[in-house]
Design a protein around this motif. Structure first.
Motif, PDB file in Angstrom:
ATOM      1  N   GLY A   1      45.357 -15.167 100.094  1.00 35.11           N
ATOM      2  CA  GLY A   1      44.620 -14.213  99.291  1.00 35.11           C
ATOM      3  C   GLY A   1      43.854 -14.852  98.137  1.00 35.11           C
ATOM      4  O   GLY A   1      42.984 -14.217  97.543  1.00 35.11           O
ATOM      5  N   GLN A   2      44.155 -16.124  97.828  1.00 35.69           N
ATOM      6  CA  GLN A   2      43.441 -16.784  96.728  1.00 35.69           C
ATOM      7  C   GLN A   2      42.111 -17.399  97.185  1.00 35.69           C
ATOM      8  O   GLN A   2      41.397 -17.993  96.386  1.00 35.69           O
ATOM      9  CB  GLN A   2      44.324 -17.867  96.084  1.00 35.69           C
ATOM     10  N   GLY A   3      41.815 -17.284  98.458  1.00 31.20           N
ATOM     11  CA  GLY A   3      40.504 -17.738  98.930  1.00 31.20           C
ATOM     12  C   GLY A   3      40.408 -19.227  99.205  1.00 31.20           C
ATOM     13  O   GLY A   3      39.322 -19.799  99.191  1.00 31.20           O
TER      14      GLY A   3
ATOM     15  N   ASN B   1      41.720 -18.361  86.997  1.00 32.66           N
ATOM     16  CA  ASN B   1      41.827 -16.897  87.071  1.00 32.66           C
ATOM     17  C   ASN B   1      41.254 -16.230  85.820  1.00 32.66           C
ATOM     18  O   ASN B   1      40.588 -15.195  85.922  1.00 32.66           O
ATOM     19  CB  ASN B   1      43.284 -16.476  87.254  1.00 32.66           C
TER      20      ASN B   1
ATOM     21  N   GLN C   1      39.053 -11.628  89.667  1.00 29.86           N
ATOM     22  CA  GLN C   1      39.953 -12.725  90.076  1.00 29.86           C
ATOM     23  C   GLN C   1      39.485 -13.434  91.352  1.00 29.86           C
ATOM     24  O   GLN C   1      39.787 -14.594  91.557  1.00 29.86           O
ATOM     25  CB  GLN C   1      41.351 -12.142  90.346  1.00 29.86           C
ATOM     26  N   ARG C   2      38.780 -12.667  92.165  1.00 24.85           N
ATOM     27  CA  ARG C   2      38.442 -13.235  93.477  1.00 24.85           C
ATOM     28  C   ARG C   2      37.444 -14.391  93.383  1.00 24.85           C
ATOM     29  O   ARG C   2      37.188 -15.064  94.368  1.00 24.85           O
ATOM     30  CB  ARG C   2      37.902 -12.131  94.402  1.00 24.85           C
TER      31      ARG C   2
ATOM     32  N   HIS D   1      28.296  -9.457 101.554  1.00 28.92           N
ATOM     33  CA  HIS D   1      28.757  -9.962 100.259  1.00 28.92           C
ATOM     34  C   HIS D   1      27.638 -10.554  99.416  1.00 28.92           C
ATOM     35  O   HIS D   1      27.902 -11.109  98.356  1.00 28.92           O
ATOM     36  CB  HIS D   1      29.857 -11.027 100.470  1.00 28.92           C
TER      37      HIS D   1
ATOM     38  N   ASN E   1      38.452 -19.027  93.314  1.00 24.89           N
ATOM     39  CA  ASN E   1      38.296 -20.141  94.259  1.00 24.89           C
ATOM     40  C   ASN E   1      36.971 -20.875  94.056  1.00 24.89           C
ATOM     41  O   ASN E   1      36.901 -22.105  94.142  1.00 24.89           O
ATOM     42  CB  ASN E   1      38.461 -19.652  95.709  1.00 24.89           C
TER      43      ASN E   1
END
Lengths: 370, 180
Positions: free
Chosen positions: B12-14, B115, B124-125, B160, B128
């Motif tokens: 999930g952190q990319g 972050n 947050q996304r 995106h 990365n």
């Protein structure tokens, strides 16, 4: 066509589509599933056939039926799934039909795990079901080679009325690399005198793997044996790296081959004259070039991700004319180049011998290390 | 010349996506590149990492025991990869998610609260991309920041594209952080 960043499994699927794949039959299994998943939308989008069968047994027998019509057809699976298909492969071979199978090998035996391995070498090269038949086996080491060999598999299968297997592994299936896809070829049924897809206006044809009269079965077997001789004479493929002036040679296919390449380069940087022979067709095996290499080097190292299944072929072909050592990681563990480099150092340092068994020497070292 | 990078964090952190963007940048810059994910049975919140190898010639091993660089997005990744880096390598640490400093003195360490930086930039996304920018800002020999920016522009999925400006800012913010 420009280079695209492609995942191994999806690249194989799209390469098959562009090679004229008319129908696909499969059953999901990691680390192969992306291949089936990709075709599940791509094939219907193009108006072509896709079936997720109830099992690998169903899938391989659907391939059998489709192959009878002279269509370009394929299935794909991973090691335990391929084991389930062996009966069907023997029937397809016995009926002398062209078909393509992609085997994305994983760790085993049994259910094993989903990590990369080369455990199916014997199953594909020396096995493949009951009876006197052989399957063409192409072993890519990269995404680009996976594409090129998938297309080749269809062409060779059709040319020789044989099964052609793309023998790859979870690492190559899951990785992404820049690669170029071929142009889309037109979809067409094979122009043959054997395919059955309606007999209107011509005599009836019959396809079967049953020959109740043994002399007739013998004729079929002889036909397959002669065909294999032709394949051996015309279709051997391999790649050589730094072998021109080599004192030592590493032999490895697929992932083990490309990992060995990193080690060979490191050894070269240290001044060790070592090269690499990477079989691309593991069946037919590049026996002639292996013999030539064996004659001119002082020692050879076989590297595999199985317990020496190809090693046995290398020993048989080189017939004790060169000292051989062996290194492997098993059960889904990928070797690091540093581990292969240690073995190259051992080879270069000697002493080397043609006595004893390279596998049991390796096993002793491996048992001490782990 | 060959450079190996490991990008590691929680699912999930990319990390896999960051590796893919790095791979696109390398490909579009005319280099050879291999991206390989760790794959296996994982639980939600488990680790996710990928290895990216960038080279001028045919790439051998897709994996590296001792990579040239590592982007670590969380503490388990720092614990795992700090000891494995090549001497002289680059370690990019997300200090928002770790509670200790690296101990090795023979590597270049880049510390940044990815972050927190990402949060200020819009979410947050983006962490990365902040981390990837920080890597290239301190290891420009592999691919340049310009290569990465061009790759993100060209390969960010159409749905995106509205996030493109934020991603480019994130890369620049990360790149501005220099090794200690």
């Amino acid at each position: 066509m420009a280079r695209q960043l492609l995942k191994g499994n999806e690249a194989v699927a799209e390469a098959a589509v562009r090679a004229g794949l008319q129908s696909y039959f499969g059953y999901p299994i990691t680390p192969q599933t992306e291949l089936l998943e990709y075709l599940s939308h791509r094939m219907p989008e193009l108006g072509r056939g896709f079936v997720q069968a109830e099992s690998e047994l169903g899938a391989v027998n659907m391939v059998y039926g489709a192959a009878c019509t002279g269509a370009r057809t394929m299935s794909s699976s991973s090691s335990p799934g391929v084991s389930l298909m062996l009966e069907g492969l023997s029937y397809i071979a016995g009926t002398e039909l062209p078909a393509v199978l992609v085997d994305v090998m994983r760790g085993g035996p049994g259910l094993g795990n989903i990590s990369p391995s080369q455990q199916d070498y014997n199953q594909i090269v020396h096995g493949g079901g009951h009876g006197d038949f052989k399957m063409i086996a192409l072993a890519p080491c990269s995404v680009q080679e996976s594409i090129d060999l998938t297309v080749l598999a269809f062409d060779l299968a059709e040319k020789y009325r044989s099964i052609a297997v793309v023998l790859t592994d979870g690492s190559i299936g899951q990785m992404m690399e820049p690669a170029e896809l071929p142009e889309m070829r037109p979809v067409k049924f094979m122009d043959t005198d054997w395919a059955v897809r309606g007999a209107e206006g011509r005599d009836r044809r019959f396809l079967s793997s049953i020959y109740l009269d043994p002399p007739q079965e013998e004729q079929a077997n002889l036909r397959m044996a002669r065909r294999w001789e032709e394949i051996e004479a015309n279709e051997v493929r391999f790649k050589e790296y730094y072998l021109d002036d080599a004192d030592f040679a590493v032999v490895g296919f697929g992932s083990a081959g490309r990992i060995a390449l990193s080690a060979v380069r490191q050894a070269r940087a240290e001044g060790i004259k070592v090269g690499l022979l990477r079989p691309i067709t593991v069946n037919p095996f590049p026996a002639k070039v292996l013999k030539e290499v064996a004659k001119k080097v002082q020692g050879m190292l076989v590297v595999e991700m199985n317990a020496g299944q190809m090693l046995d072929d290398v020993i048989r072909i080189t017939n004790n004319c060169v000292p051989i050592e062996f290194f492997a990681r098993l059960g889904g563990v990928m070797p690091f180049p540093e581990e292969v480099l240690v073995e190259i150092h051992r080879l270069a340092k000697g002493p080397l011998t043609t006595e004893g068994d390279p596998r049991s020497r390796w096993l002793k070292r491996a048992s001490a290390a782990r | 010349m060959q450079t190996e990078v490991i990008i590691s964090g929680f699912g999930g952190q990319g990390t896999l996506f960051a590796g893919q963007m790095l791979s696109y940048a390398a490909m579009d810059a005319g280099k050879e590149v291999t991206w390989i994910p760790s794959y296996g049975p994982e639980m939600r919140g488990g680790t996710a990492n990928c290895t990216v190898v960038v080279s001028d010639e045919e790439i051998g091993s897709p994996l590296a025991r001792n990579p040239k660089a590592a982007i670590v997005m969380n503490l388990p990744s720092l614990d795992k990869y700090e000891p494995l880096l090549q001497p002289g390598g680059v370690l990019v640490v997300n200090t928002s998610m770790v509670n200790r400093e690296p101990t090795r003195k023979d590597i270049k360490v880049v510390l940044l609260p990815a972050n927190d930086i990402a949060e200020k930039l819009g979410g947050q996304r983006l962490a990365n991309m902040v981390m990837l920018g920080a890597l290239l800002g301190n290891l420009p020999t592999m691919v340049t920041l310009e290569d990465l920016e061009a790759a993100v522009k060209a390969h960010l999925p159409a749905r995106h594209q509205k996030f493109l400006p934020a991603n480019l800012t994130a890369i620049r913010e990360g790149a501005a952080v220099k090794a200690q």
